[in-house]
Enzyme design. Structure first.
Site, short mmCIF file in Angstrom:
data_model
loop_
_atom_site.label_atom_id
_atom_site.label_comp_id
_atom_site.label_asym_id
_atom_site.label_seq_id
_atom_site.Cartn_x
_atom_site.Cartn_y
_atom_site.Cartn_z
N ASP A 31 13.00 -3.22 2.04
CA ASP A 31 12.15 -2.88 0.89
C ASP A 31 12.56 -3.63 -0.38
OD1 ASP A 31 10.13 -1.61 -0.45
OD2 ASP A 31 11.24 0.25 -0.77
N HIS A 48 7.87 -11.64 -0.19
CA HIS A 48 7.87 -11.45 1.27
C HIS A 48 8.41 -12.69 1.98
CE1 HIS A 48 6.01 -7.65 0.89
NE2 HIS A 48 4.85 -8.10 0.49
N GLU A 78 0.78 1.97 7.57
CA GLU A 78 0.18 2.17 6.25
C GLU A 78 0.03 0.85 5.47
OE1 GLU A 78 2.78 4.21 7.39
OE2 GLU A 78 1.27 5.70 7.97
N ARG A 82 -2.65 -2.48 1.87
CA ARG A 82 -2.30 -3.40 0.78
C ARG A 82 -3.42 -4.42 0.57
NH1 ARG A 82 4.09 -4.13 0.31
NH2 ARG A 82 4.59 -1.96 0.66
N LEU A 142 22.53 -9.31 20.91
CA LEU A 142 21.89 -8.34 20.01
C LEU A 142 20.48 -8.00 20.49
CD1 LEU A 142 21.88 -7.00 17.03
CD2 LEU A 142 20.62 -9.04 16.40
N ARG A 205 13.95 7.42 0.69
CA ARG A 205 13.13 8.07 1.72
C ARG A 205 13.05 7.18 2.95
NH1 ARG A 205 9.57 6.92 -2.64
NH2 ARG A 205 8.52 4.96 -2.27
C1 FPP Z 1 8.51 -3.78 1.71
O1 FPP Z 1 8.66 -4.36 0.42
C2 FPP Z 1 8.40 -4.83 2.70
C3 FPP Z 1 7.36 -5.00 3.55
C4 FPP Z 1 6.17 -4.11 3.54
C5 FPP Z 1 7.30 -6.12 4.49
C6 FPP Z 1 8.59 -6.56 5.11
C7 FPP Z 1 8.36 -7.88 5.71
C8 FPP Z 1 9.17 -8.95 5.60
C9 FPP Z 1 10.52 -8.90 5.01
C10 FPP Z 1 8.76 -10.31 6.09
C11 FPP Z 1 8.22 -10.44 7.48
C12 FPP Z 1 9.13 -10.04 8.57
C13 FPP Z 1 9.40 -10.75 9.69
C14 FPP Z 1 9.94 -10.00 10.85
C15 FPP Z 1 9.18 -12.20 9.81
P1 FPP Z 1 7.56 -4.06 -0.70
O2 FPP Z 1 6.53 -5.12 -0.65
O3 FPP Z 1 6.99 -2.68 -0.51
O4 FPP Z 1 8.41 -4.16 -2.00
P2 FPP Z 1 8.12 -3.35 -3.36
O5 FPP Z 1 8.42 -1.91 -3.06
O6 FPP Z 1 9.10 -3.95 -4.31
O7 FPP Z 1 6.70 -3.58 -3.75
#
Ligand code: FPP
Length: 251
Positions: A31, A48, A78, A82, A142, A205
């Site tokens: 996150d 991302h 969910e 976005r 792993l 959470r």
């Molecule tokens: C949450 O941060 C993160 C996600 C919803 C996506 C996680 C995905 C990646 C790290 C990249 C893709 C993964 C792979 C396996 C190649 P957020 O966007 O909710 O952050 P914020 O709370 O600061 O808005």
């Protein structure tokens, strides 16, 4: 021999990790990508992209440390809500991993397993998922679970439906159902529950991540944002975990 050398290398870390008492299974909620980007005046999608790089780096570090299973929350049930541009970016990062991840993982002995409802993805995307799983199925280093279109409640619901069908077909009766029956029908069937769940970004959470499996997981939170997460932070989380007194409801 190589493992010993790596252990000695990590032993120099300031976190005093006991490499003979590692958590077997670590869950990670990646996150804070959006906030990381915002702080730098970048679009959320830029966060991302860096988060995806951090993911690959941490998987490599976890394998080198000697962790047996890592489960990452890459896209939740969910996350479809976005903005389209953000969903598209996440899908193309995932597709890049499906297309090129094997090459980047070459020689790393990582077995990849995708958890979640993959039926929401195109046939082509699903084929790539299967290909990656098949190509790594004999690796025994792993085990990496990538949670895609994953929701803990949906996973439990799915398990309940499968069990109901089996009862209807006479495979077993209601009185045979126990906790193991439920565990055996989850996407993580046969795997130990996560010992430690890591969530950076200052949120406290689980957000529908491994709802059944996390019953006795130790939780580690941090204000760091996922793109900044490093091997040092992973070792810090493991070291903190090793100081916990896990009682599993006992005394
Ligand atoms: C949450 O941060 C993160 C996600 C919803 C996506 C996680 C995905 C990646 C790290 C990249 C893709 C993964 C792979 C396996 C190649 P957020 O966007 O909710 O952050 P914020 O709370 O600061 O808005």
């Amino acid at each position: 021999m190589i493992m010993l050398k790596l252990k000695n290398l990590f032993k120099k870390s300031e976190h005093n990790v006991d490499f003979d008492n590692l958590p077997q299974h670590i869950g990670i909620i990646m996150d804070g990508n959006g906030r990381w980007a915002k702080k730098r005046g970048l679009p959320r999608t830029g966060g991302h992209a860096v988060g995806a790089k951090t993911f690959e780096k941490i998987v490599e570090d976890a394998g080198n440390i000697g962790i047996k299973i890592v489960t990452v929350y890459a896209f939740s049930t969910e996350n479809w809500n976005r903005p389209k541009e953000e969903v598209d970016t996440l899908m193309s990062l995932l597709e890049d991993y499906l297309d090129n991840g094997l090459e980047r993982l070459a020689g790393r002995d990582v077995k990849i397993h995708f958890i979640g409802d993959r039926s929401a993805f195109s046939d082509e995307f699903q084929k790539k998922i299967c290909h990656m799983e098949k190509a790594t199925e004999t690796n025994s280093g792993l085990l990496l679970n990538v949670a895609l279109n994953y929701g803990g409640r949906a996973e439990i619901l799915n398990a309940v439906k499968e069990i109901c069908h089996k009862v209807q077909n006479g495979e077993f009766s209601c009185s045979d159902i126990d906790e193991k029956t439920i565990s055996d029908h989850l996407y993580t069937a046969g795997q130990p529950d996560p010992d430690l769940i890591i969530r950076p970004s200052g949120e406290y959470r689980l957000s529908n991540f491994l709802m059944w499996q996390s019953a006795y997981s130790e939780l580690w939170f941090s204000n760091l944002l996922w793109p900044d997460f490093s091997k040092e932070n992973l070792l810090e989380a493991i070291s903190d975990y090793q100081k916990r007194n896990r009682r599993f409801g006992g005394v």
